[in-house]
Structures are given as structure tokens and as C-alpha cells.
Design an enzyme around this catalytic site. Structure first.
Site, PDB file in Angstrom:
ATOM      1  N   ASP A 199       0.867  -1.168   0.000  1.00  0.00           N
ATOM      2  CA  ASP A 199       0.000   0.000   0.000  1.00  0.00           C
ATOM      3  C   ASP A 199       0.910   1.226   0.000  1.00  0.00           C
ATOM      4  O   ASP A 199       2.108   1.136   0.287  1.00  0.00           O
ATOM      5  CB  ASP A 199      -0.952   0.005   1.202  1.00  0.00           C
ATOM      6  CG  ASP A 199      -2.156   0.917   0.955  1.00  0.00           C
ATOM      7  OD1 ASP A 199      -2.131   1.710  -0.013  1.00  0.00           O
ATOM      8  OD2 ASP A 199      -3.122   0.853   1.718  1.00  0.00           O
TER       9      ASP A 199
HETATM   10  C1  NOJ Z   1      -3.892   4.000   0.144  1.00  0.00           C
HETATM   11  C2  NOJ Z   1      -5.100   3.145   0.379  1.00  0.00           C
HETATM   12  O1  NOJ Z   1      -4.985   2.500   1.632  1.00  0.00           O
HETATM   13  C3  NOJ Z   1      -5.332   2.102  -0.692  1.00  0.00           C
HETATM   14  O2  NOJ Z   1      -6.572   1.487  -0.453  1.00  0.00           O
HETATM   15  C4  NOJ Z   1      -5.262   2.712  -2.050  1.00  0.00           C
HETATM   16  O3  NOJ Z   1      -5.521   1.738  -3.034  1.00  0.00           O
HETATM   17  C5  NOJ Z   1      -3.894   3.337  -2.240  1.00  0.00           C
HETATM   18  N1  NOJ Z   1      -3.692   4.362  -1.234  1.00  0.00           N
HETATM   19  C6  NOJ Z   1      -3.696   3.953  -3.628  1.00  0.00           C
HETATM   20  O4  NOJ Z   1      -4.405   5.120  -3.754  1.00  0.00           O
END
Ligand code: NOJ
Length: 733
Positions: A290
Site C-alpha cells: 500500500d
Molecule cells: C492507500 C489506500 O490504503 C489504498 O486502499 C489505495 O488503493 C492506495 N492508497 C492507492 O491510492
């Protein structure tokens, strides 16, 4: 003579090399087996080229304020992936052309983005989608989202989110399919099928990404990004099943979570990322971290610096680093120092290339460019959006059949901050949805009740604050109307990422508005738009009817108006429990029994929540027959059929979902009070009867999983439960 012999040797050698060359698979040969193509390509790649495949770059400003940061670095043609925020397919094609033509090996880039509940056509938030219990509609919404995304330059979405969520203070409860593992698993399958279609190489399909692996929703106290203490038993029983189902459905990728699982963060967890995902389940795609979750290992205290964080994340099983650059910065030296084996790098690259090959990117690196009006918001997309939104709405309360609005109501007061809103109604992660595309509730009601009832609008109050100056106008509107419809709710960023709240009640100003309107003595209908279950203990008493409309998206107006008029008969049932108060959290339907079931409850509130998981009313009546079982004793390798007939005895057609639960009252390890094992939704016309059938497969539906992920089926008594019926049967050896 010597010369002749040397010449012959040279000729033979040349012939051998030549024959190896001509028989070697060329990675560009689309007819060769994918695995051979990958090996050929890897054999030609430098370490630098390999590592660039393992990094995701981004550019511009992320729509998500929590991810703002890295501006796009100069796009190198060798990059592995791009988090692509533009909607322009031509721009994507230009970048891709650079990769195909200017890089040494011409490896295509995979373009990803968060199309979570729609791209330009915004569907209801996933928590609401799950309340529809309609697998087909959920799948269809993902298919549409994939098509709009692909035509905008995307190959990959970071969806579905499969975090089973039982703490509504956690804002991301809105992004998943609720409190139950089985429900999350079923919608995981629907979403993967919708995004990926039958063949990832087809046009209009995109790769799915199961997230956030794993246990993120158990962040302490619902505070986002926090520590999550998860036993192996809970991990296997509650959190793993949706991911396992999504992997079985063929999900190409997985995203690791931010959370720290009992001391080993999800993004440094070899057990979950490698031993389970890759070795036990055989996932052959790749894991992306993430945003910042590799870097976060330093904050979480398991890496002293970014280099150690890189080593830990990579060796645990993360193949691609989302926008952090840690892999690019530190993997070369880690390889040189022998801390990261070259074979592991190759394996990571192999997985990334495999997904690109399956997507057909080597052969078809570019997307079609069609005009926007052929790309977005097509009539059939809006129809699906309306139907899914309407089916996601849950009629929580309907005293004296206040709803649907009947012809006695000649004038309606429509009050509240949601009435004319076109932003918050889309929810968090609205993709590329635009407020101007949204049909507001106001517009929907005007169309629906045109010529049937006068609408008296007043804002009443804002979402929060303490300005009551609008109450008077609201009271005037209420006084000159036959019924009052109040549209309350949450702003979009009160839920979603970093959207934790210490109370799940609506701000006091909104409750005060309803209390004021109640003084008129007129029927009050509450329409609630939120990204989480709400604390309704006070509002519930004040309202005659309540509908939870969630955050319905682009088709808000038509779906809400249709529910109010009866054009849509409500069929949603809660995918998550509504507690009495915030302090009652966690409360979910499949808790384990306490040692003293009658004792130990909070003394100041009722024992049960306000609305249980599965609750949802309709404008018609359904009469359930007794459940019948094909046998009451079965051998463990046989199947048992449970059936029930449901008659629509009311005056309108409706769709009814039957939720089938299993209870195992006694086992080697304690079992939840009941567990959902099947559901089915059917249209039942007024006056007609439908038969619902649950084929019980003992190993699948009655076994429990232990803390090692092994399934056990024990002989003895079980119950099948539908509504209030509980029928006993026995498993024999
Ligand atoms: C952080 C988030 O936790 C995740 O769900 C998301 O896909 C990513 N950022 C990319 O934007």
C-alpha cells in the site's frame, strides 16, 4: 590439416549456437507459452531493468488527500507501473509508446488507479452494495467500472477491499462488504469476475487487486493505520476466507495492508504473504504494497531504516512497491551485499511479467480511444447504478406503513443537507465521478413527484456546526406539508481512508433539527446517507420511517425518489449491524456466546443492537413456510438439501433475500452463535411463491478452520437457521 579440423569445429559450434538461437522462445512471440516468454525476457534483463519493474511511479496530485506527495518523476520508459490519475487514454498510449519503443526490451507499463465503486459512473459504496445481496448487480457494476477505466487508460484497479469490518468507528468500513466473512467472500468473487471477465487479455477487462491483506479493519479502536492484534484463529476464521475466495476466483494481484498484525506488520509478514498466499493458495500474480507501507515499517518499529524496511518487505513477499521508490533506492545494494538473492528478484519480476502477459499488454499495449460520450455514463450504466443503489437501500423502520409515499400526501417537506448535495452523496473514493454528473435527490424527487405532490424544500441545517438559523424555514416548510422527509447524513470524508470517528452518531445539530420538526406532529421519514452504520438510538424514536440510503452515487436522485414513491420496493438487508450506541461496538451477529449469556451486558442500554445484520423491511409481506430438510442425519460425505418456500402475500412485487445460517452448538473449539453459509435473492411477484434451496456440503459449510488454516468436520448436531427457525440435523461418521 590442422586448419581444416579447426574450421570444422568452428562450423559445428556455430551450427549448435544457431540451432539454440532458433529454438529459443522469443518473449515477443505471442503464440509461445507465457512461462517460456517470461523466462526468455528475464534472461535478457539487467538488474536495473528488473528493479524498475518492481516499482510503481505516480504523477500529479492523487485525488486522495492522504496520498498527496510524490510528484511524478520524469517518466523513464523502463518503469514497471504507473498510478495513473489522468482520464486521458491518448496520454496513456503516448507513455506506453515510450515504454514499448524507447526502452531496451519494450516491456509495457501496467497502469493502475483506485476505481473502487465505479470510475466515472459512481455506484453505491461497497458497504451498501453488499446490502443488496445481489451478486449479479455487484458484478455488473464492476464490469462497467472496468470498461470505463480501460477506455480511460487503465489496466488495473485497487479493488475489491475485503476487510471484514466490525468497528464502525473505522472509516474504511464503507469500502468493504460488511461484517461477515462469507458475504465478503461472495462479493469478492463477483467483483473479480466483473473486473477481470473471462480473459484478462480481452478488451475492457482490468486486473483486480484484493486488499488490504490482511486484518487492517481490526486497527485498534477503529483508528486508521493503527496496530491490530489478531490471533491466528481470528486471522483464519474471519479475515482469510474472502481473500482465499478472491484468489480462487483468479484475482491477479493483492495489496498488503498498513496494519501491524500482532507485532509483524502486514507489509513485512512472511507468513501471510508467502507461506499462505503463495505457497498454500498458489497465487501466481503479484503483491503491491500500500502507499508508503514499506516506508511505514520504520515508523512501526520493525526496521531501523529504509534499507532494512526494503529488505523486510521484499523478503516477506511484496513484489511491487507503490510509489515509495524504496526498491529502486535500496534493492541494488541489498542484492550486491547478498542480503537479497537474485533468484528472489527474478521470481518477483516473473510474477509481475506474468500479470502483464495475461493482460495481453505485450501484444496490445494500447487502449482504444473513443469520444467521452461513448465512454462514460451510458444509459445502461446509469440504469445499473440506479438499480444497485435502490437495492442497496435498507428500510429500517416503517411504522403504520408510512412509506411508500401515498396519494394522501399532497405536499411533502423535503429538508436537510443531503437534499441538494452532489458531492458527499458519492462517498469516499468517487473515482473520476463528478458532482455535475450526479442526479441530486432534489432533482430526483421533482421528477418522481411531478404533478403528484408539492415539494417544500428547506435546508434546515448544515452537516455540522451549531447554526440553527435554518430551523425556522424548515419548520415553515414542515407546517405547510402533509409529511416531512428529512435527508441527513455524513460528509464524504467522514468515512473512507483516515476517516475514523470517535462516535458514529450524526452531529447534534442534525438530531436537533429532527427534534424540532417532530413538534409539528406530522409523519417524519428519515433518509440517512452515511459511509458507516450510525448510532440511531435517539433518531429512531423520533421517526416514523427510516431508510439507510448509504452513499448511492451518480444515480442518487432516481434511486432515492424511486424508493420513496414505491417505484422501487426496498429489498436491502443490512450487511453490518447498527449498534444502539457507539459504546456497544464491537457487536456483530456472529459473536461467540458468553459464559453467562444472560449477564454481562451493558446496564444502560438494551442487550441487542438497534438493527441486526440481515435486518431490512419491504413494502410487501413475505410468508416463510417451515424449513424442510432432505434428511436429519447424514454422513459427512453426503449432501443435505434445505428448502423453504416464500410467498409474497402483499400487493406489490418484491425481491427477497433468504439468508441461511449454520450453528454448531458444540465443537472442539467454540463456534460463533451462527454463521452465514449461503444467500439467495429472488424476485417474487405479488401472490406468488418461490422456493429457496440451500445444498449443504458438510465439509464446505459445517467445518471449522483452525489456527493453522486446516479444516475440521466433526460429527454431531448442527442447526440450519432461517429467520427465527432453527432446525436440527446430525452428521454421522
Ligand atoms: C492507500 C489506500 O490504503 C489504498 O486502499 C489505495 O488503493 C492506495 N492508497 C492507492 O491510492
Amino acid at each position: 590439416m590442422k586448419k581444416v579440423i579447426l574450421g570444422l569445429i568452428a562450423l559445428t559450434l556455430f551450427a549448435c549456437v544457431d540451432s539454440v538461437e532458433t529454438h529459443r522462445t522469443n518473449y515477443k512471440d505471442k503464440n509461445a507459452p507465457i512461462e517460456d516468454r517470461i523466462e526468455d525476457l528475464i534472461s535478457q534483463m539487467t538488474l536495473d531493468e528488473k528493479i524498475k519493474q518492481m516499482n510503481q511511479w505516480t504523477y500529479g496530485k492523487n485525488a486522495n488527500p492522504n496520498n498527496i506527495g510524490d510528484e511524478m518523476r520524469k517518466v523513464s520508459p523502463e518503469i514497471g507501473s504507473l498510478l495513473y490519475r489522468s482520464t486521458n487514454p491518448e496520454y496513456r498510449n503516448q507513455i506506453q509508446k515510450k515504454a514499448m519503443e524507447d526502452s531496451r526490451l519494450g516491456i509495457p507499463i501496467i497502469f493502475g488507479f483506485d476505481a473502487i465503486h465505479g470510475y466515472r459512473t459512481v455506484f453505491p459504496i461497497p458497504l451498501g452494495q453488499a446490502c443488496s445481496w445481489n451478486r449479479n448487480l455487484v458484478k455488473e457494476s464492476c464490469r462497467i467500472s472496468a470498461k470505463e477505466s480501460w477506455l480511460s487508460g487503465l489496466d488495473w484497479t485497487f479493488s475489491p477491499m475485503l476487510d471484514v469490518a466490525r468497528d464502525a468507528r473505522w472509516g474504511r468500513v464503507s469500502e468493504g462488504y460488511g461484517e461477515d466473512s462469507y458475504a465478503n467472500a461472495q462479493f469478492a468473487i463477483a467483483a473479480v469476475q466483473g473486473y477481470q471477465g473471462n480473459d484478462l487479455a480481452d478488451k475492457y477487462t482490468i486486473a483486480a487487486c484484493l486488499k488490504h491483506y490482511i486484518g487492517y479493519s481490526l486497527s485498534e479502536g477503529g483508528r486508521d493505520y493503527h496496530y491490530s492484534d489478531i490471533s491466528r484463529q481470528t486471522l483464519w476464521e474471519t479475515f482469510m476466507p474472502p481473500f482465499e475466495a478472491g484468489i480462487e476466483a483468479g484475482a491477479a494481484t493483492v495489496m498488503s495492508g498498513f496494519n501491524d498484525i500482532s507485532g509483524t506488520p502486514a507489509s513485512a509478514n512472511h507468513y501471510t504473504l508467502t507461506e499462505v498466499l503463495k505457497e498454500k493458495w498458489g497465487h501466481d500474480g503479484f503483491v503491491v504494497s500500500d502507499w508508503g507501507s514499506v516506508r511505514n515499517l520504520v515508523e512501526q518499529g520493525v526496521a531501523k531504516d529504509l534499507k532494512v524496511a526494503t529488505e523486510k518487505a521484499f523478503m516477506a513477499g511484496i513484489e511491487m512497491d507503490m510509489v515509495d521508490n524504496t526498491y529502486v533506492d535500496y534493492l541494488p545494494e541489498l542484492v550486491e551485499e547478498g542480503k537479497v538473492p537474485m533468484a528472489s528478484i527474478d521470481e518477483a519480476v516473473r510474477r509481475i511479467l506474468r500479470v502483464k502477459m495475461k493482460l495481453g499488454l505485450f501484444e496490445n499495449p494500447y487502449v482504444d480511444v473513443v469520444p467521452e460520450n461513448e465512454r462514460y455514463l451510458l444509459p445502461e450504466y446509469l440504469e445499473t447504478a440506479e438499480n444497485l443503489a435502490a437495492e442497496s437501500m435498507v428500510l429500517l423502520k416503517n411504522e403504520n406503513e408510512t412509506l411508500p409515499i401515498n396519494s394522501n400526501y399532497k405536499s411533502l417537506a423535503i429538508i436537510g443537507p443531503m437534499v441538494k448535495d452532489s458531492i458527499h452523496i458519492m462517498g469516499f473514493w468517487e473515482g473520476k465521478g463528478r458532482p455535475e454528473d450526479v442526479e441530486t435527490i432534489y432533482e430526483g424527487l421533482r421528477k418522481e413527484f411531478n404533478g403528484k405532490a408539492t415539494l417544500n424544500y428547506a435546508l434546515g441545517c448544515d452537516f455540522d456546526g451549531d447554526d440553527k438559523s435554518g430551523f425556522k424555514e424548515a419548520l415553515n416548510a414542515a407546517n405547510s406539508s402533509d409529511a416531512i422527509i428529512v435527508f441527513l447524513g455524513e460528509k464524504r470524508n467522514w468515512s473512507g481512508e483516515n476517516g475514523s470517528r470517535s462516535t458514529i452518531a450524526l452531529p447534534k445539530i442534525q438530531e436537533d433539527l429532527v427534534a424540532e420538526l417532530q413538534k409539528t406532529g406530522k409523519p417524519i421519514i428519515l433518509m440517512l446517507s452515511s459511509g458507516r452504520p450510525l448510532e440511531l438510538i435517539r433518531l429512531n424514536e423520533m421517526a416514523d420511517a427510516i431508510v439507510e440510503i448509504w452513499q448511492p452515487g451518480t444515480a442518487a436522485g432516481s434511486s432515492v425518489a424511486g424508493i420513496l414513491s414505491g417505484r422501487h420496493n426496498p429489498s436491502g438487508k443490512l450487511s453490518i449491524t447498527f449498534p444502539q450506541t457507539t459504546g456497544q461496538i464491537p457487536i456483530y451477529y456472529n459473536m461467540r456466546e458468553s459464559a453467562r449469556p444472560k449477564l454481562g451486558h451493558y446496564q444502560d442500554i438494551p442487550r441487542d443492537p438497534l438493527y441486526w445484520f440481515g435486518h431490512g423491511l419491504s413494502y410487501t409481506n413475505y410468508d416463510y413456510s417451515d424449513v424442510t430438510l432432505s434428511q436429519t442425519k447424514i454422513k459427512r460425505d453426503k449432501k443435505l438439501i434445505a428448502e423453504i418456500e416464500v410467498t409474497n402475500s402483499g400487493n406489490v412485487d418484491g425481491k427477497e433475500t433468504v439468508l441461511w445460517f449454520i450453528k454448531d452448538p458444540f465443537a472442539t473449539i467454540s463456534r460463533p452463535m451462527k454463521e452465514l453459509q449461503f444467500f439467495d435473492k429472488k424476485l417474487i411477484k405479488s401472490g406468488e411463491t418461490e422456493t429457496y434451496r440451500f445444498e449443504i456440503d458438510p465439509m464446505r459449510d459445517l467445518s471449522y478452520v483452525d489456527s493453522y488454516g486446516e479444516k475440521h468436520l466433526e460429527s454431531g448436531d448442527y442447526y440450519v437457521i432461517v429467520n427465527d427457525q432453527q432446525i436440527k440435523f446430525e452428521i454421522i461418521d
